[in-house]
Design a protein around this motif. Sequence first.
Motif, PDB file in Angstrom:
ATOM      1  N   ASP A 220       0.929  -1.330  -0.197  1.00 17.79           N
ATOM      2  CA  ASP A 220       0.022   0.003  -0.205  1.00 17.79           C
ATOM      3  C   ASP A 220       0.859   1.323   0.003  1.00 17.79           C
ATOM      4  N   GLU A 221       1.881   1.129   0.656  1.00 16.93           N
ATOM      5  CA  GLU A 221       3.014   2.235   0.828  1.00 16.93           C
ATOM      6  C   GLU A 221       3.484   2.716  -0.525  1.00 16.93           C
ATOM      7  N   ALA A 222       3.842   1.395  -1.190  1.00 11.62           N
ATOM      8  CA  ALA A 222       4.376   1.528  -2.704  1.00 11.62           C
ATOM      9  C   ALA A 222       3.452   2.271  -3.420  1.00 11.62           C
ATOM     10  N   ARG A 223       2.143   1.760  -3.593  1.00 15.89           N
ATOM     11  CA  ARG A 223       1.274   2.369  -4.342  1.00 15.89           C
ATOM     12  C   ARG A 223       0.969   3.880  -4.238  1.00 15.89           C
ATOM     13  N   ALA A 224       1.015   4.186  -2.906  1.00 13.45           N
ATOM     14  CA  ALA A 224       0.691   5.571  -2.367  1.00 13.45           C
ATOM     15  C   ALA A 224       1.816   6.624  -3.180  1.00 13.45           C
ATOM     16  N   THR A 225       3.184   6.052  -2.984  1.00 14.99           N
ATOM     17  CA  THR A 225       4.289   6.653  -3.307  1.00 14.99           C
ATOM     18  C   THR A 225       4.242   6.808  -4.929  1.00 14.99           C
ATOM     19  N   ILE A 226       3.718   5.706  -5.527  1.00 14.23           N
ATOM     20  CA  ILE A 226       3.722   6.005  -7.147  1.00 14.23           C
ATOM     21  C   ILE A 226       2.862   6.733  -7.477  1.00 14.23           C
ATOM     22  N   LYS A 227       1.606   6.938  -6.599  1.00 12.57           N
ATOM     23  CA  LYS A 227       0.561   7.562  -7.046  1.00 12.57           C
ATOM     24  C   LYS A 227       0.859   9.193  -6.782  1.00 12.57           C
ATOM     25  N   SER A 228       1.634   9.350  -5.740  1.00  8.73           N
ATOM     26  CA  SER A 228       2.249  10.671  -5.334  1.00  8.73           C
ATOM     27  C   SER A 228       3.245  11.152  -6.414  1.00  8.73           C
ATOM     28  N   ASN A 229       4.155  10.267  -6.858  1.00  7.80           N
ATOM     29  CA  ASN A 229       4.934  10.754  -8.197  1.00  7.80           C
ATOM     30  C   ASN A 229       4.237  10.943  -9.334  1.00  7.80           C
ATOM     31  N   ILE A 230       3.114  10.433  -9.652  1.00 14.11           N
ATOM     32  CA  ILE A 230       2.577  10.481 -10.845  1.00 14.11           C
ATOM     33  C   ILE A 230       1.665  11.900 -10.944  1.00 14.11           C
ATOM     34  N   ASP A 231       1.131  12.035  -9.547  1.00 18.70           N
ATOM     35  CA  ASP A 231       0.674  13.470  -9.439  1.00 18.70           C
ATOM     36  C   ASP A 231       1.399  14.471  -9.515  1.00 18.70           C
ATOM     37  N   SER A 232       2.999  14.550  -9.142  1.00 15.23           N
ATOM     38  CA  SER A 232       3.910  15.488  -9.436  1.00 15.23           C
ATOM     39  C   SER A 232       4.331  15.687 -10.743  1.00 15.23           C
ATOM     40  N   TRP A 233       4.363  14.586 -11.423  1.00 16.17           N
ATOM     41  CA  TRP A 233       4.978  14.699 -12.919  1.00 16.17           C
ATOM     42  C   TRP A 233       3.840  15.000 -13.919  1.00 16.17           C
ATOM     43  N   TRP A 234       2.710  14.490 -13.560  1.00 13.27           N
ATOM     44  CA  TRP A 234       1.602  14.608 -14.613  1.00 13.27           C
ATOM     45  C   TRP A 234       1.263  15.956 -15.419  1.00 13.27           C
ATOM     46  N   PRO A 235       1.383  17.046 -14.747  1.00 11.10           N
ATOM     47  CA  PRO A 235       1.414  18.539 -15.380  1.00 11.10           C
ATOM     48  C   PRO A 235       2.401  18.817 -16.365  1.00 11.10           C
ATOM     49  N   PHE A 236       3.420  18.051 -16.135  1.00 17.84           N
ATOM     50  CA  PHE A 236       4.586  18.331 -17.190  1.00 17.84           C
ATOM     51  C   PHE A 236       4.467  17.553 -18.334  1.00 17.84           C
ATOM     52  N   ILE A 237       3.578  16.305 -18.049  1.00 21.07           N
ATOM     53  CA  ILE A 237       3.216  15.486 -19.276  1.00 21.07           C
ATOM     54  C   ILE A 237       2.233  15.904 -20.061  1.00 21.07           C
ATOM     55  N   GLU A 238       0.912  16.420 -19.365  1.00 22.85           N
ATOM     56  CA  GLU A 238      -0.194  16.950 -19.954  1.00 22.85           C
ATOM     57  C   GLU A 238       0.064  18.169 -20.748  1.00 22.85           C
ATOM     58  N   ASN A 239       0.820  18.869 -20.255  1.00 23.39           N
ATOM     59  CA  ASN A 239       1.091  20.273 -20.933  1.00 23.39           C
ATOM     60  C   ASN A 239       2.490  20.271 -21.928  1.00 23.39           C
ATOM     61  N   ASN A 240       2.784  19.008 -22.366  1.00 21.58           N
ATOM     62  CA  ASN A 240       3.791  18.799 -23.336  1.00 21.58           C
ATOM     63  C   ASN A 240       5.002  19.608 -23.037  1.00 21.58           C
ATOM     64  N   GLN A 241       5.597  19.541 -21.647  1.00 24.11           N
ATOM     65  CA  GLN A 241       6.559  20.364 -21.185  1.00 24.11           C
ATOM     66  C   GLN A 241       7.980  19.520 -21.367  1.00 24.11           C
ATOM     67  N   ILE A 242       7.996  18.305 -21.377  1.00 24.28           N
ATOM     68  CA  ILE A 242       9.117  17.475 -21.026  1.00 24.28           C
ATOM     69  C   ILE A 242       9.185  16.343 -22.163  1.00 24.28           C
ATOM     70  N   GLU A 243      10.414  15.816 -22.366  1.00 26.72           N
ATOM     71  CA  GLU A 243      10.539  14.512 -23.475  1.00 26.72           C
ATOM     72  C   GLU A 243      10.434  13.169 -22.724  1.00 26.72           C
ATOM     73  N   ALA A 244      10.904  13.204 -21.483  1.00 30.11           N
ATOM     74  CA  ALA A 244      11.276  12.087 -20.980  1.00 30.11           C
ATOM     75  C   ALA A 244      11.298  12.362 -19.365  1.00 30.11           C
ATOM     76  N   ILE A 245      10.934  11.122 -18.530  1.00 33.40           N
ATOM     77  CA  ILE A 245      11.057  10.771 -17.378  1.00 33.40           C
ATOM     78  C   ILE A 245      12.421  10.101 -17.076  1.00 33.40           C
ATOM     79  N   ILE A 246      13.434  10.387 -16.468  1.00 31.42           N
ATOM     80  CA  ILE A 246      14.641   9.769 -16.361  1.00 31.42           C
ATOM     81  C   ILE A 246      15.436   9.646 -14.991  1.00 31.42           C
ATOM     82  N   SER A 247      15.919   8.626 -14.703  1.00 32.66           N
ATOM     83  CA  SER A 247      16.507   8.312 -13.361  1.00 32.66           C
ATOM     84  C   SER A 247      17.924   8.005 -13.640  1.00 32.66           C
ATOM     85  N   THR A 248      18.881   8.486 -13.017  1.00 31.71           N
ATOM     86  CA  THR A 248      20.431   7.753 -13.201  1.00 31.71           C
ATOM     87  C   THR A 248      20.507   6.465 -12.509  1.00 31.71           C
ATOM     88  N   ALA A 249      19.638   6.008 -11.623  1.00 32.06           N
ATOM     89  CA  ALA A 249      19.853   4.951 -11.310  1.00 32.06           C
ATOM     90  C   ALA A 249      18.736   3.757 -11.822  1.00 32.06           C
TER      91      ALA A 249
END
Length: 403
Positions: A220-249
């Motif tokens: 449940d903690e994992a799903r809550a974390t994932i949803k919170s990340n999606i909420d933070s990134w979504w406006p950038f995807i929706e508004n076509n502001q980014i090309e990719a989501i990248i991690s160095t890990a």
Amino acid sequence: MKTSIAHAILETHQGKQANRILRNCVHCGFCNATCPTYQLTGDELDGPRGRIYLIKQVLEGKQPGALTLSHLDRCLTCRNCESTCPSGVDYGHLLDIGREMVSERTQRTTSDRFKRFMVRKLFLTRPLFNAAIATAQSIRTFLPKEIKQKVPEKTENLLGWPGTEHARKIILVTGCVQPTLQPNIDRAATIVLDRLGIQTLLIPKSGCCGGISHHMDAYDEARATIKSNIDSWWPFIENNQIEAIISTATGCEVTIKEYGRILADDREYRDKAARVSEFSQDLSEYVATQATPRARAKHSNQKVAFHPPCTLQHGQQIRGKVEAILQDAGMQLISFQESHLCCGSAGTYSILQKTMAEQLRDRKVQHIESAQPDVILTANIGCLLHLQSGTHIPVKHWIEMLV
Ligand code: SF4
Ligand code: SF4
């Protein structure tokens, strides 16, 4: 594989997925040949075929016990078996389903639960983690060898963050422990991307990718974390502001690529999660599509050994991209035996399954050292620290060589 999954389980989304995966397994055992834990113990139940059988029994209604739990715990989730399997069995997905079911039906010992809780809290509470590492680094010289090996020296020469704005942008996921332990990795990535005319956005609200909780029974903690990340990134995807989501890990990257699958039964988030996964690219995947970033002269002509993390070569099925980038940048890449095998880091595995993790690390280090590189490179913070704890050859993230 012939299965008769319990009716109540077969009705669920997970039950249907597990049934589909199990039917692809023909029980040939080819996968055992490349399974690191099977190679160490020689026990059928420490190999993928045996673990698949244990999960099948649970799906068919058998009550799991301590034995099932321990054999599933001992799996590194390296997914080497997926690369080897001729029938395309989606082992990692099946393991996720099996682990969640087993965790619901068994009770871990008090000490095991406590240890897992403490590791999760320490890794996921940044102020606590920062304070613990700062304290350990300040007394590093006096620490017992075993602990000292696990604590990296404080980074003295911090790279700067480039401040240039570019029309092309990506989101860089900083993750949970890397900014504290190896702060130059993300900085190096932003510098390289900046030179390529790409601006890096850091989103303070997003933190851990969710992988730590997901792999430590806290679903449940994992799903809550994932949803919170999606909420933070979504406006950038929706508004076509980014090309990719990248991690160095690569360990984080593989998890983000699985958001769509993890939230597939969540009506509210499943479409967004799938879209985020589509936007997610490994750093090497992304850099490989750009003009070649030149390495600084001091790194050119160095003999480098690249250890490809399992989350890169098996989890994401990406091979050869980092190696090509390093060679294009003038470095001499040297090969070593068993590069397809896990180094034993595997997220929190090196803490929870210390003996096997160290056996695998020492075997890996022995192969790499015999190739006599000047530096060992990898693409995941966990592998980097784990390997460094077993060798005097410097271990770095590959992107640091391009700065
Ligand atoms: S997972 Fe693949 S390789 Fe392993 S036993 Fe099943 S079919 Fe064979
Ligand atoms: S994921 Fe790795 S450790 Fe686990 S069964 Fe497959 S090959 Fe073995």
